[in-house]
Design an enzyme around this catalytic site. Sequence first.
Site, PDB file in Angstrom:
ATOM      1  N   ASP A   1      -6.703  20.678  -3.814  1.00 20.91           N
ATOM      2  CA  ASP A   1      -6.059  19.667  -4.069  1.00 20.91           C
ATOM      3  C   ASP A   1      -6.109  19.344  -5.509  1.00 20.91           C
ATOM      4  O   ASP A   1      -7.116  20.160  -6.223  1.00 20.91           O
ATOM      5  CB  ASP A   1      -6.152  18.312  -3.125  1.00 20.91           C
ATOM      6  CG  ASP A   1      -5.109  17.506  -3.195  1.00 20.91           C
ATOM      7  OD1 ASP A   1      -4.126  17.560  -4.269  1.00 20.91           O
ATOM      8  OD2 ASP A   1      -4.972  16.617  -2.109  1.00 20.91           O
TER       9      ASP A   1
HETATM   10  C1  NOJ Z   1      -2.650  15.175  -4.337  1.00 14.01           C
HETATM   11  C2  NOJ Z   1      -2.155  15.014  -2.933  1.00 14.01           C
HETATM   12  O1  NOJ Z   1      -3.111  14.809  -2.230  1.00 14.01           O
HETATM   13  C3  NOJ Z   1      -1.534  16.408  -2.524  1.00 14.01           C
HETATM   14  O2  NOJ Z   1      -0.919  16.257  -1.062  1.00 14.01           O
HETATM   15  C4  NOJ Z   1      -0.255  16.848  -3.594  1.00 14.01           C
HETATM   16  O3  NOJ Z   1       0.133  18.214  -3.062  1.00 14.01           O
HETATM   17  C5  NOJ Z   1      -0.975  17.238  -4.854  1.00 14.01           C
HETATM   18  N1  NOJ Z   1      -1.597  15.842  -5.211  1.00 14.01           N
HETATM   19  C6  NOJ Z   1      -0.111  17.814  -5.730  1.00 14.01           C
HETATM   20  O4  NOJ Z   1       0.880  16.879  -6.207  1.00 14.01           O
END
Ligand code: NOJ
Length: 748
Positions: A292
């Site tokens: 993430d």
């Molecule tokens: C944080 C989020 O937790 C995730 O779901 C997302 O895909 C990423 N950022 C990328 O934007």
Amino acid sequence: MLTSRRRLLSGVLLGSTAALLPIGARAASVRVETLLSQMTLPEKAGQLSCFNDEIRPVGAVFNPVIDPRGGDAMLADIRAGRIGMLFNGYGVAGARRAQEAALTSRLRIPLAFAADVLHGCRTIFPIPLAEAAAFDPDLSRRAARAVAVETTAGGIHWTFAPMVDVARDQRWGRVAEGAGEDVLLNQLLAAARVEGFQGPDLTRADALLATPKHFVGYGAVRGGMEYAAVDMSGAELRETFLPPFTAAFAAGAGATMASFTDFGGVPVSANRPLLTDMLRGELRFDGVCVSDYDADRELIAHGVAADEADAARLAILAGIDMSMQSGLFVRHLPALVAEGRVPLGAVDQAVRRVLTLKERLGLFDDPFRSIDRRAERRETGSVAIKQVAREVATRSIVLLRNDGGLLPLPRAGKRIALIGPFGADRANLNGPWSFAGDAGDGIDIATGLRAILDDPALLVVEAGSAIGESLPGGIERALVAARGADIVLLAIGEGADMSGEGNSRTDIIVPAAQQALAEAVAAVGKPIVVLLRHGRALALTGAVRDAPALLATWFLGEQTGPAIADILFGKVEPTGRLPVSFPIASGQQPWSYDRRSTGRPAPDSDPMTPGRSHWRDAPDQALYPFGSGMGYTRFALSALRLPGTVAAGAAVPISVLVRNIGTRTGSALIRLDVHDRVASRTRPIRQMKAFARVTLAAGAEARVALTIVGDALALIASDGTRQIEPGRFDCWISAGDETEIGGSFEVR
Ligand code: NOJ
């Protein structure tokens, strides 16, 4: 629906050919192996790194801005082979520039383009939680396909969706992104969404690679607080949180994303038992595991990594293939390998997976796939996608209360006051993660109502309150409108930024200013229809809870107004059912309909019996449990047929006679719940094992068959193994709130 369920479950049971290979050992192609043999260590680290796209920014900011470098510096890094994938950019022109830069890098490895397309790219659909209310995997599959066509036409190959985290705590803001609290619904919709996004052939220009996320357990954050720690038993992990991932992988998902949370004391980004032993070993997943956002660097804040190099080492050794935004892999992997702190084999294995993903997408054969100006013009906001968005929006609405048959409303002859901050508002139609959607494109409630009313002049619109605070003179103006009306529509609830990532709430209520508006308007004494806007289940109180008619309308996206109008005036029958339970009070969270029994359960007849399980001020019940919802007609069930005894593992065929006892054609969601009476571990007091929909004209009846797939009765036994234990199972078939019929069968 039943067919797709069977296909899904047989996929889970039989596994795929990949299931026969050892951990992570999808045989890479000659092309991938040849490329790998030509790559320098810095080039390998570059392939394992992805960054927020600053070449074609989408406008909205979805993540904290970390280490921005500007579009030109990004193009230079691409040419130098320091970037493998860009995410959250949009548009064909910018994609072409970035891909051309990649093709001037030494090895000409194309970029992949990803994005957080959760419920629409440019045309915004209902939030995934709302769509789940349709209880219709086929609809979710079609919606995901339509979204994939529009998204890929904007120069994107890969979505960070579906979010498949089971969510039993409505305080957690990200409930909005998934399919709610039930395991089976999450499984079926995970598979359907993956199939819809990816389509039949991943190399096609309109195929969108899927990323079921967040592996794993994020939905169980403590206290419902965003990014908090997770702790759960192995049985809970396997029975509740893993099955949607298993289903998504069986449907062919090419990637997954690691959760950023701590899991049992080891943050998932550094958790080898989860990311390697379980993901690769037990689940046989052979796609790409992306971290993430900045999650590897966050290992420092978690307190398990000493510095950035240490964090990069922990992440790659745990099983993260691709590092998102932190730049840790590109900066530190070469030195870590040179110093012998990370084996070259670990880096090579991750590069193999990333290159194989690009090959599966057809990018080596056509780096400009999905980069086509004509497709972009043709598919963006097309008539076809708007039709699907409207169908999904209408199917997402849940009718929770309709005292005295207040709904549907007549289209003529009634003066209607539309009161509340969401009546004429466009800024809050879409909800969280509305990727490249423009709120201005959406159709608000007032516009939707005017289009359907015989005499639009009979509609009066008054905000009455802002979302979080009162408006000067707002309540007074609302009262004038209410007094002059025959019917009041109260459009109240959460603003678009009150749910989604980073938006956990301790008290999941209608904001106080709007509650005050509702109380004042209710005192006027006109019939009230509440049009609730929300990204989670809410704890309703007072005049909102007690209004004679209540519709859960979530964030429905661009087609909000027409969808609500279709349901209010009975042009379309309400068919949605709640994918999450509406509690009586916030303090009951986490709560789900399939919780386990305590040793002192309170009887249904007296849920507040002293000395039995309840709170001082609330029973162990929901106001509207999972599955609640009704239409404009009613159904009766009779003549249940079920086998007396079945062999363990065999399918259990059950059927029931369904009769439409109302005066309108309607669609019933027939649902089958099961309870295992005696087992080696405590079991859910009831849990949905199958559902089917039947549409019947007034007075018509049909026999509806449901099958419990044998494996659905299995549990993780006290010794940790998956087993079907013999014994008696209670079952209930229901068709909406009050209509239920029960029996039991024996498993030998
Ligand atoms: C944080 C989020 O937790 C995730 O779901 C997302 O895909 C990423 N950022 C990328 O934007």
